[in-house]
Design an enzyme around this catalytic site. Structure first.
Site: not given
Length: 236
Positions: A82-83, A140, A144, A174-175
């Site tokens: 989850a995120g 940007g 995150y 992950p990319g």
């Protein structure tokens, strides 16, 4: 699909959409999967037990209650997927936005793992999800990237703590993959593909095999590691 009690139990956060949903769809064939998300899926999968809960709040207790109702007091594996995505120029970002990234991505990881990991059996597995953004660090994505970098640092320390019980702790980064979480970055997909050794778009199924490796008996001596899965955009 029904569970006859012979399949090992696996708890998955974020299994209602995106990568988590792909994991639930695949892993339910070999594990009794309990998935917890803030909202339940529109199309539940057979063989998966769904629980509603916020990983930064009451999700651990909801999971424990669900497992107890299933007659289970332990689990083999824990996957935290989850995120939330929070993007934009950092100097213009309201404090509440970057606090949201830290709350859900980092503090949510700490809260969820602390609340459930004691149920992982000796020799079990913990797999966390970070992001390749940590290594690329594009403009940007400061908040995150910071929240996802914290997961990697946390996992390395947790691996040292859990090793006495032969529990492995590893991370998949992950990319860019076009899930609801990443729609804000869709404009950069073509440029991102050009950086990859394997020049195609990523799909959620790309993360099933790497996760299965970390869950497998063959990965019993692999812990504290971060595996970047992005088609070779990041090579290290």
């Amino acid at each position: 699909m029904t569970d006859d009690g012979t399949r090992p139990a696996l708890v998955l956060s974020g299994g209602s959409s995106g990568i988590g949903e792909a994991l639930a769809a695949d892993l339910r064939s070999d594990w009794a999967v309990t998935s917890v998300s803030r909202s339940l899926p529109a199309h539940p999968l057979d063989g998966v037990t769904y629980v509603a809960g916020d990983v930064a709040g009451g999700a651990p207790q909801a999971v424990r209650e669900s497992l107890a109702a299933q007659g289970r007091s332990s689990i083999h594996s824990l996957i935290h997927c989850a995120g939330v995505g929070v993007f934009g120029p950092f100097m213009e970002m309201p404090k509440a936005e970057w606090e949201r990234a830290l709350l859900l991505n980092l503090h949510g990881t700490l809260n969820f793992v602390q609340g459930v990991a004691d149920m992982v059996e000796d020799g079990g597995r913990i797999v966390l999800f970070s992001s390749g953004t940590v290594f690329k660090a594009p403009a940007g994505a400061a908040a995150y990237a910071a929240s996802k970098a914290g997961i990697i640092g946390f996992s390395r320390s947790l691996a040292a703590e859990m090793g006495a019980r032969n529990i492995t702790v590893n991370v998949i980064a992950p990319g860019l993959v076009m899930t609801p979480l990443a729609t804000q970055l869709a404009g950069g997909e073509a440029k991102n593909i050009e950086t990859r050794a394997i020049k195609r778009a990523s799909v959620v199924e790309d993360y099933v095999g790497p996760t299965r490796f970390f869950l497998s008996p063959g990965a019993g001596f692999v812990t504290g590691q971060t595996l970047v899965v992005d088609g070779g955009s990041i090579r290290r």
